[in-house]
Design a protein around this motif. Structure first.
Motif, PDB file in Angstrom:
ATOM      1  N   MET A   1      32.470 -27.547  -7.325  1.00  0.00           N
ATOM      2  CA  MET A   1      32.418 -26.295  -6.592  1.00  0.00           C
ATOM      3  C   MET A   1      31.604 -26.485  -5.312  1.00  0.00           C
ATOM      4  SD  MET A   1      34.089 -23.991  -8.171  1.00  0.00           S
ATOM      5  CE  MET A   1      33.856 -22.424  -8.901  1.00  0.00           C
ATOM      6  N   THR A   2      32.063 -25.842  -4.259  1.00  0.00           N
ATOM      7  CA  THR A   2      31.387 -25.916  -2.964  1.00  0.00           C
ATOM      8  C   THR A   2      31.091 -24.506  -2.477  1.00  0.00           C
ATOM      9  OG1 THR A   2      32.514 -27.976  -2.414  1.00  0.00           O
ATOM     10  CG2 THR A   2      31.585 -26.733  -0.584  1.00  0.00           C
ATOM     11  N   THR A   3      29.878 -24.304  -1.984  1.00  0.00           N
ATOM     12  CA  THR A   3      29.465 -23.021  -1.433  1.00  0.00           C
ATOM     13  C   THR A   3      29.189 -23.190   0.053  1.00  0.00           C
ATOM     14  OG1 THR A   3      28.476 -22.319  -3.528  1.00  0.00           O
ATOM     15  CG2 THR A   3      27.739 -21.180  -1.540  1.00  0.00           C
ATOM     16  N   LEU A   4      29.853 -22.391   0.866  1.00  0.00           N
ATOM     17  CA  LEU A   4      29.619 -22.349   2.309  1.00  0.00           C
ATOM     18  C   LEU A   4      28.668 -21.192   2.588  1.00  0.00           C
ATOM     19  CD1 LEU A   4      30.170 -23.038   5.295  1.00  0.00           C
ATOM     20  CD2 LEU A   4      32.226 -21.584   5.132  1.00  0.00           C
ATOM     21  N   VAL A   5      27.533 -21.500   3.218  1.00  0.00           N
ATOM     22  CA  VAL A   5      26.548 -20.479   3.586  1.00  0.00           C
ATOM     23  C   VAL A   5      26.588 -20.315   5.095  1.00  0.00           C
ATOM     24  CG1 VAL A   5      24.133 -19.785   3.535  1.00  0.00           C
ATOM     25  CG2 VAL A   5      25.084 -21.106   1.628  1.00  0.00           C
ATOM     26  N   ILE A   6      26.951 -19.124   5.546  1.00  0.00           N
ATOM     27  CA  ILE A   6      27.059 -18.810   6.967  1.00  0.00           C
ATOM     28  C   ILE A   6      25.947 -17.815   7.303  1.00  0.00           C
ATOM     29  CG2 ILE A   6      28.512 -17.779   8.756  1.00  0.00           C
ATOM     30  CD1 ILE A   6      30.928 -18.534   6.909  1.00  0.00           C
ATOM     31  N   ASN A   7      25.072 -18.200   8.224  1.00  0.00           N
ATOM     32  CA  ASN A   7      23.981 -17.311   8.614  1.00  0.00           C
ATOM     33  C   ASN A   7      24.115 -16.913  10.076  1.00  0.00           C
ATOM     34  OD1 ASN A   7      22.167 -16.834   6.335  1.00  0.00           O
ATOM     35  ND2 ASN A   7      21.991 -19.060   6.314  1.00  0.00           N
ATOM     36  N   ALA A   8      23.956 -15.604  10.335  1.00  0.00           N
ATOM     37  CA  ALA A   8      24.100 -15.080  11.692  1.00  0.00           C
ATOM     38  C   ALA A   8      22.833 -14.426  12.222  1.00  0.00           C
ATOM     39  CB  ALA A   8      25.255 -14.076  11.733  1.00  0.00           C
ATOM     40  N   SER A   9      21.772 -14.417  11.437  1.00  0.00           N
ATOM     41  CA  SER A   9      20.539 -13.772  11.878  1.00  0.00           C
ATOM     42  C   SER A   9      19.778 -14.651  12.861  1.00  0.00           C
ATOM     43  CB  SER A   9      19.632 -13.487  10.683  1.00  0.00           C
ATOM     44  OG  SER A   9      18.366 -13.036  11.127  1.00  0.00           O
ATOM     45  N   ILE A  10      19.239 -14.020  13.902  1.00  0.00           N
ATOM     46  CA  ILE A  10      18.440 -14.731  14.902  1.00  0.00           C
ATOM     47  C   ILE A  10      16.973 -14.844  14.486  1.00  0.00           C
ATOM     48  CG2 ILE A  10      19.933 -14.091  16.828  1.00  0.00           C
ATOM     49  CD1 ILE A  10      17.867 -11.881  17.518  1.00  0.00           C
ATOM     50  N   ARG A  11      16.617 -14.301  13.336  1.00  0.00           N
ATOM     51  CA  ARG A  11      15.208 -14.190  12.959  1.00  0.00           C
ATOM     52  C   ARG A  11      14.645 -15.425  12.242  1.00  0.00           C
ATOM     53  NH1 ARG A  11      12.626  -9.380  13.235  1.00  0.00           N
ATOM     54  NH2 ARG A  11      11.492  -9.899  11.340  1.00  0.00           N
ATOM     55  N   GLY A  12      15.402 -16.472  12.090  1.00  0.00           N
ATOM     56  CA  GLY A  12      14.895 -17.706  11.509  1.00  0.00           C
ATOM     57  C   GLY A  12      14.270 -17.501  10.146  1.00  0.00           C
ATOM     58  N   GLU A  13      13.065 -18.035   9.958  1.00  0.00           N
ATOM     59  CA  GLU A  13      12.372 -17.968   8.669  1.00  0.00           C
ATOM     60  C   GLU A  13      12.018 -16.536   8.252  1.00  0.00           C
ATOM     61  OE1 GLU A  13      11.827 -20.581   6.574  1.00  0.00           O
ATOM     62  OE2 GLU A  13      13.047 -21.713   8.007  1.00  0.00           O
ATOM     63  N   GLU A  14      11.976 -15.610   9.197  1.00  0.00           N
ATOM     64  CA  GLU A  14      11.653 -14.214   8.885  1.00  0.00           C
ATOM     65  C   GLU A  14      12.880 -13.411   8.451  1.00  0.00           C
ATOM     66  OE1 GLU A  14       9.851 -12.590  12.361  1.00  0.00           O
ATOM     67  OE2 GLU A  14       8.169 -13.992  12.314  1.00  0.00           O
ATOM     68  N   SER A  15      14.035 -14.024   8.478  1.00  0.00           N
ATOM     69  CA  SER A  15      15.289 -13.329   8.212  1.00  0.00           C
ATOM     70  C   SER A  15      15.456 -12.983   6.739  1.00  0.00           C
ATOM     71  CB  SER A  15      16.462 -14.192   8.666  1.00  0.00           C
ATOM     72  OG  SER A  15      17.676 -13.663   8.177  1.00  0.00           O
TER      73      SER A  15
ATOM     74  N   ARG B   1      26.031 -23.368   7.632  1.00  0.00           N
ATOM     75  CA  ARG B   1      26.455 -23.154   9.016  1.00  0.00           C
ATOM     76  C   ARG B   1      25.565 -22.084   9.626  1.00  0.00           C
ATOM     77  NH1 ARG B   1      28.742 -25.649  13.129  1.00  0.00           N
ATOM     78  NH2 ARG B   1      30.202 -26.587  11.648  1.00  0.00           N
ATOM     79  N   ASP B   2      24.778 -22.456  10.601  1.00  0.00           N
ATOM     80  CA  ASP B   2      23.911 -21.520  11.325  1.00  0.00           C
ATOM     81  C   ASP B   2      24.626 -21.138  12.612  1.00  0.00           C
ATOM     82  OD1 ASP B   2      21.993 -20.147  12.751  1.00  0.00           O
ATOM     83  OD2 ASP B   2      20.394 -21.585  12.341  1.00  0.00           O
ATOM     84  N   LEU B   3      25.124 -19.923  12.669  1.00  0.00           N
ATOM     85  CA  LEU B   3      25.892 -19.478  13.831  1.00  0.00           C
ATOM     86  C   LEU B   3      25.029 -19.255  15.065  1.00  0.00           C
ATOM     87  CD1 LEU B   3      28.372 -16.980  12.137  1.00  0.00           C
ATOM     88  CD2 LEU B   3      28.715 -19.404  12.649  1.00  0.00           C
ATOM     89  N   THR B   4      23.722 -19.212  14.895  1.00  0.00           N
ATOM     90  CA  THR B   4      22.855 -18.957  16.052  1.00  0.00           C
ATOM     91  C   THR B   4      22.611 -20.209  16.886  1.00  0.00           C
ATOM     92  OG1 THR B   4      20.770 -19.346  14.879  1.00  0.00           O
ATOM     93  CG2 THR B   4      21.697 -17.106  14.806  1.00  0.00           C
TER      94      THR B   4
END
Length: 193
Positions: free
Chosen positions: A1-15, A35-38
């Motif tokens: 199984m593979t999980t794709l994690v897509i993050n769009a928050s600009i807040r980094g560690e505070e997100s 995948r970090d979209l930022t």
């Protein structure tokens, strides 16, 4: 199984959405693609749109070398490989972050992630489970002011991803913000228990 994690928050560690996404990915216990979209600011343009309509082996050298089409190919490959998709989706100004919309524009490819039929478009990415970590500072998720979550659920369905679970932490900048974040974390615990 593979999980794709897509993050769009600009807040980094505070997100909050990133923390929720990370927690769920760890709980699912599968291979993780992140995948970090930022960090990628490519938007679809006329050249990449034209290249996307050409099979890879038939693209011109210029089309093959374009940064946008290379990124789009990589994003689509990640989606196709994933069994689970976790999207950390904050609400910015009542809608999705521009990076999340840009991602959607790059992965929506006729003949690859969806196709046109006599009955209308049909998604080609069925059999996948998506989780949306919907976080807002003030906008109630699911309200008339929330243009992010209905759009994202519709878009995933357009690609054939109809099994979508929503975990929310909304209004976290207001009263009881910490309790709302804790409740979202608790929802993940119950979901994967």
């Amino acid at each position: 199984m593979t999980t794709l994690v897509i993050n769009a928050s600009i807040r980094g560690e505070e997100s909050v959405s990133r923390a929720l996404s990370h927690k769920l990915a760890q709980k699912l216990g599968s291979k993780i693609i992140e995948r970090d979209l930022t960090t990628t600011n490519y938007f679809i343009n006329a050249d990449s749109f034209a290249a996307a309509g050409v099979p890879e082996e038939e693209r011109t050298p210029e089309q093959q070398e374009g940064d946008v089409i290379k990124l789009a190919d990589a994003l689509i490959d990640e989606l196709q490989k994933a069994n689970h998709i976790i999207i950390g989706a904050p609400v910015y100004n009542f809608g999705p972050p521009a990076s999340l919309k840009a991602w959607a524009d790059l992965v929506a490819r006729a003949g690859t992630t969806f196709r046109y039929t006599e009955n209308g478009p049909e998604g080609l990415l069925d059999g996948k489970k998506a989780y949306i970590m919907a976080v807002s500072g003030g906008v109630p998720i699911g309200s008339d002011m929330d243009f992010m979550s209905p759009w994202l659920k519709f878009f995933l369905g357009f690609l054939g991803i109809t099994d979508v679970e929503m975990i929310t932490a909304d209004g976290i900048m207001g009263q009881d913000g910490e309790e709302k974040i804790k409740a979202a974390h608790d929802s993940i615990e119950k979901l994967v228990a």
